[in-house]
Scaffold this active site. Structure first.
Site, PDB file in Angstrom:
ATOM      1  N   CYS A  27      -2.706   4.779   6.372  1.00 18.78           N
ATOM      2  CA  CYS A  27      -4.153   4.697   6.622  1.00 18.78           C
ATOM      3  C   CYS A  27      -4.466   4.856   8.110  1.00 18.78           C
ATOM      4  O   CYS A  27      -3.570   4.828   8.953  1.00 18.78           O
ATOM      5  CB  CYS A  27      -4.666   3.348   6.128  1.00 18.78           C
ATOM      6  SG  CYS A  27      -4.092   1.979   7.140  1.00 18.78           S
ATOM      7  N   CYS A  39      -1.564  -3.721   8.439  1.00 19.72           N
ATOM      8  CA  CYS A  39      -1.280  -2.489   9.200  1.00 19.72           C
ATOM      9  C   CYS A  39      -0.713  -2.856  10.570  1.00 19.72           C
ATOM     10  O   CYS A  39       0.219  -2.214  11.054  1.00 19.72           O
ATOM     11  CB  CYS A  39      -2.548  -1.660   9.381  1.00 19.72           C
ATOM     12  SG  CYS A  39      -3.487  -1.409   7.872  1.00 19.72           S
ATOM     13  N   CYS A  80       0.803  -1.226   0.000  1.00 18.48           N
ATOM     14  CA  CYS A  80       0.000   0.000   0.000  1.00 18.48           C
ATOM     15  C   CYS A  80       0.837   1.278   0.000  1.00 18.48           C
ATOM     16  O   CYS A  80       0.301   2.365  -0.168  1.00 18.48           O
ATOM     17  CB  CYS A  80      -0.941   0.003   1.202  1.00 18.48           C
ATOM     18  SG  CYS A  80      -0.043   0.012   2.760  1.00 18.48           S
ATOM     19  N   ASP A 122       2.382   2.510   2.622  1.00 16.33           N
ATOM     20  CA  ASP A 122       2.401   3.159   3.936  1.00 16.33           C
ATOM     21  C   ASP A 122       3.765   2.984   4.607  1.00 16.33           C
ATOM     22  O   ASP A 122       4.433   1.971   4.407  1.00 16.33           O
ATOM     23  CB  ASP A 122       1.317   2.577   4.842  1.00 16.33           C
ATOM     24  CG  ASP A 122      -0.076   2.985   4.384  1.00 16.33           C
ATOM     25  OD1 ASP A 122      -0.177   3.692   3.373  1.00 16.33           O
ATOM     26  OD2 ASP A 122      -1.052   2.603   5.049  1.00 16.33           O
TER      27      ASP A 122
HETATM   28 FE1  FES Z   1      -1.305  -0.338   4.356  1.00 11.97          FE
HETATM   29 FE2  FES Z   1      -2.775   0.343   6.395  1.00 11.97          FE
HETATM   30  S1  FES Z   1      -3.426   0.102   4.348  1.00 11.97           S
HETATM   31  S2  FES Z   1      -0.665  -0.030   6.405  1.00 11.97           S
END
Ligand code: FES
Length: 125
Positions: free
Chosen positions: A62, A105, A36, A38
């Site tokens: 997120c 996450c 993602c 992040d």
């Molecule tokens: Fe990737 Fe939350 S969507 S860490």
């Protein structure tokens, strides 16, 4: 997808964000999720008894990632490194009741904790 109340609370009431000021021996870990994009950063400071006295995070990502890292700092402050080494994403996952799509996450939070501890030990050598 609807976030759990705990996630929303931890997302809105951020306590330990930012950086630890210089002047301490700081363990720093940074991890990212290729899935993602992040990124999570954690910093810790321990005392002579290996108890975590300070923990700060910075998370670009997120709501679940921010809540996971915020929760992580809350549960590690005041604990010994030996105790926090046992923390896995499962503990975070269970507390936040994250849906399957957001499991990574919590995994990011576990990874950043491990990396931060490794970095601290490396600096202490
Ligand atoms: Fe990737 Fe939350 S969507 S860490």
């Amino acid at each position: 997808m609807k976030y759990n109340k705990k996630v929303i609370k931890l997302f809105k009431k951020i306590k330990n964000s930012g950086n630890i000021k210089k002047g301490y021996l700081i363990g720093t870990g940074i991890v990212g999720s290729p899935a993602c994009g992040d990124v999570m950063k954690l910093q810790i400071v321990i005392n002579k008894k290996f108890i975590i006295k300070k923990a700060r995070f910075k998370t670009y990502g997120c709501g679940s990632a921010i809540a996971s890292s915020n929760y992580l700092t809350k549960i590690i402050i005041g604990k010994t490194l030996k105790q926090v080494k046992k923390i896995s994403n499962i503990e975070i996952l269970k507390y936040l009741k994250l849906p399957k799509i957001k499991i990574h996450c919590s995994i990011l939070a576990e990874k950043v904790l491990k990396k931060t501890i490794e970095n601290l030990f490396h600096k202490r050598k």
